[in-house]
Write a protein that holds these residues in place. Structure first.
Motif, PDB file in Angstrom:
ATOM      1  N   UNK A   1     -30.917 -45.575  16.090  1.00  0.00           N
ATOM      2  CA  UNK A   1     -31.560 -44.761  16.231  1.00  0.00           C
ATOM      3  C   UNK A   1     -32.243 -43.540  17.309  1.00  0.00           C
ATOM      4  N   UNK A   2     -33.497 -44.521  17.871  1.00  0.00           N
ATOM      5  CA  UNK A   2     -34.539 -44.248  18.467  1.00  0.00           C
ATOM      6  C   UNK A   2     -33.768 -44.239  20.186  1.00  0.00           C
ATOM      7  N   UNK A   3     -32.508 -45.153  20.296  1.00  0.00           N
ATOM      8  CA  UNK A   3     -32.222 -45.175  21.708  1.00  0.00           C
ATOM      9  C   UNK A   3     -32.118 -43.942  22.839  1.00  0.00           C
ATOM     10  N   UNK A   4     -31.482 -43.324  21.492  1.00  0.00           N
ATOM     11  CA  UNK A   4     -30.236 -41.951  21.990  1.00  0.00           C
ATOM     12  C   UNK A   4     -31.240 -40.403  21.668  1.00  0.00           C
ATOM     13  N   UNK A   5     -32.870 -40.846  21.131  1.00  0.00           N
ATOM     14  CA  UNK A   5     -33.398 -39.554  20.550  1.00  0.00           C
ATOM     15  C   UNK A   5     -34.469 -39.823  21.780  1.00  0.00           C
ATOM     16  N   UNK A   6     -34.628 -41.108  22.425  1.00  0.00           N
ATOM     17  CA  UNK A   6     -36.044 -41.469  23.156  1.00  0.00           C
ATOM     18  C   UNK A   6     -35.427 -40.506  24.926  1.00  0.00           C
ATOM     19  N   UNK A   7     -33.989 -41.011  25.210  1.00  0.00           N
ATOM     20  CA  UNK A   7     -32.804 -40.384  25.565  1.00  0.00           C
ATOM     21  C   UNK A   7     -33.227 -39.245  25.663  1.00  0.00           C
ATOM     22  N   UNK A   8     -33.236 -38.050  24.990  1.00  0.00           N
ATOM     23  CA  UNK A   8     -32.962 -36.839  24.850  1.00  0.00           C
ATOM     24  C   UNK A   8     -34.114 -35.794  25.156  1.00  0.00           C
ATOM     25  N   UNK A   9     -35.460 -37.081  24.513  1.00  0.00           N
ATOM     26  CA  UNK A   9     -36.758 -36.881  24.222  1.00  0.00           C
ATOM     27  C   UNK A   9     -37.151 -36.696  26.383  1.00  0.00           C
TER      28      UNK A   9
END
Length: 518
Positions: A230-238
């Motif tokens: 879940x963190x992977x896409x969130x880091x990409x978005x951030x």
């Protein structure tokens, strides 16, 4: 929900008031010159990385899973998960810190290339950033502890932590400036001390809440694997969001001296309603939606989403009107003194108006994104952020030359509306957010009250301007602050009276709220 929002918003307001004191001192001691520009770049860089690896992306992956474990398996399982995440996060942050400190000059060549034409300013930026960058390590730990405490409905601790940042800034400016080469050096060491202070405070609060996290060796458990997925896409978005902010800083370094400072001071004022209202509601909404959806209560989740949007719009629209109509008197009264001149205040006021155009979108985004994160969907906001960043960068490049820093702020606002519109549309299409009758009934009433407030502020400002004479010394500063106070009272009275007259507020609702608060 309102009680928690009031708690977070109230503490955030205290922090922002102290932040205003900090900014007044900073403006008076640094003004908008090369030392100020160097410090603001140095302070922005760890904050960019913080948003990338810590608060935004981290909480979007951590809080829903931690809250779900609390509901389904109990506190012990949630605490074990937090310890497992800590074992992964700490080595990553240490490695990032070591690499950044070693390669700082090359990093700034990429992120602030406009400073290379001024060797003195560039050297100061490198020196300041080496001092401020360790802040990132401590604030990552603060994000983990704060997310866990928020999930336990202990919102006050994490909301109070930024107060320590501003107290450290103020103490550094007053205590260290006479001892160091510049006030910029004092501020940089204030950032370093603030990271340590916030971490120690949150660790103490977590222990008081019975949440003492033990540090172990990293292990790829199912919970950690899901967290990282879940963190992977969130880091990409951030990362996409931070790319937009990086471009803001990068382009501003090519503009004349003062542009970075104008953007900073205007953004600080714009962040007041965003932090007190938008961030407060988003902070409370994410764990609440996560618990409601984890328990299978979709109706309660829908009601929470609608009320969150209603609250932020009612409270944000007055700030938008004030920034648009009386930005000049606000900047003149709050910052025009010392090294911060009348020309600096006027230029910053123009930037503030441009930011205000996008303020409703900024706060609505804070309420819409939890609707995705609470369902462990971090991919969709990433895709939307990609579109918004593309719009932002394109507009910045197009508007930089004709409008300068105002163009950069307008581009940020336009991209925020694109982001907000796409988030709302997708939630609505999935039936995760459907505006209820109460929200539809109150929206036009909000606009009528806001329009009346704008007319009242315009008339009051014109009347005060006709009475004003020249401004000089302490008496001039006090008269400007008094005039601003009258504008605040006029705007608040107009908005409040029209809110009751149109039915936006009802006396029975206010009395009921006060009884529940009591």
């Amino acid at each position: 929900m309102l009680r928690h929002i009031a708690s977070v918003g109230g503490l955030t307001l205290v922090s922002r008031i102290l932040g205003f004191v900090r900014d007044v001192l900073t403006a008076a001691l640094l003004g908008a010159g090369p030392v100020a520009d160097a410090f603001f770049v140095a302070f922005r860089l760890p904050n960019h990385f913080r948003a990338l690896f810590a608060e935004g992306a981290f909480n979007s992956a951590f809080v829903p899973q931690f809250s779900g474990l609390l509901v389904r398996e109990g506190r012990l399982a949630a605490q074990r998960f937090a310890e497992q995440v800590l074992a992964f996060a700490l080595p990553v942050q240490v490695a990032l810190l070591v690499g950044a400190l070693a390669g700082m000059p090359w990093l700034l060549h990429v992120l602030a290339p406009g400073f290379t034409d001024d060797p003195g300013k560039f050297a100061l930026a490198v020196e300041f950033t080496r001092i401020t960058f360790p802040y990132l390590l401590f604030i990552t730990l603060v994000s983990l502890l704060g997310g866990a405490l928020n999930s336990l409905n202990r919102f006050a601790a994490a909301a109070a932590a930024p107060i320590l940042l501003n107290l450290c800034f103020i103490a550094a400016l007053l205590g260290l400036t006479p001892l160091l080469p510049t006030a910029g050096h004092a501020l940089a060491w204030g950032v370093f001390a603030a990271g340590i202070a916030q971490f120690l405070y949150l660790a103490w609060e977590a222990r008081r809440a019975g949440l003492s996290l033990a540090l172990g060796l990293p292990r790829m458990t199912p919970g950690v694997r899901r967290f990282l997925l879940v963190l992977g896409p969130a880091v990409l978005g951030a990362g996409l969001t931070q790319i937009s902010l990086f471009v803001d800083t990068l382009i501003a370094t090519f503009l004349p001296t003062g542009a970075v400072s104008y953007l900073y001071y205007a953004d600080r004022l714009n962040q007041l309603p965003l932090g007190v209202i938008g961030v407060a509601v988003g902070t409370v909404l994410l764990p609440q939606l996560s618990r409601q959806l984890g328990a299978g209560d979709g109706a309660a989740a829908s009601d929470s989403q609608n009320r969150a949007l209603e609250y932020v719009l009612v409270l944000t629209l007055p700030a938008v009107i004030a920034f648009l109509v009386v930005a000049g008197p606000i900047l003149d009264a709050l910052f025009r003194r010392g090294a911060f001149t009348a020309a600096d205040a006027a230029a910053t006021a123009d930037v503030l108006r441009a930011y205000a155009v996008g303020l409703p979108a900024f706060v609505l985004i804070k309420c819409l994104i939890p609707g995705f994160f609470a369902r462990s969907d971090t991919a969709t906001p990433v895709k939307i952020a990609g579109v918004a960043v593309a719009v932002n960068v394109a507009l910045k490049v197009a508007l930089m030359a004709p409008l300068g820093p105002v163009g950069l702020a307008l581009a940020t606002s336009a991209a925020a509306w694109v982001n907000c519109g796409l988030l709302a549309f997708i939630l609505w299409r999935r039936r995760h957010f459907v505006p209820d009758r109460r929200l539809k009934r109150k929206l036009p009433r909000m606009l009528v009250a806001a329009a009346g407030m704008a007319a009242a502020l315009f008339a009051a400002n014109a009347w005060l301007a006709s009475l004003a004479g020249g401004r000089s010394g302490l008496a001039g500063d006090l008269s400007a602050l008094a005039a601003l106070g009258l504008l605040v009272l006029a705007g608040a009275a107009a908005y409040g009276l029209l809110a009751f007259a149109t039915g936006l507020f009802r006396l029975s609702e206010v009395k009921g709220l006060m009884r529940r608060r009591a």
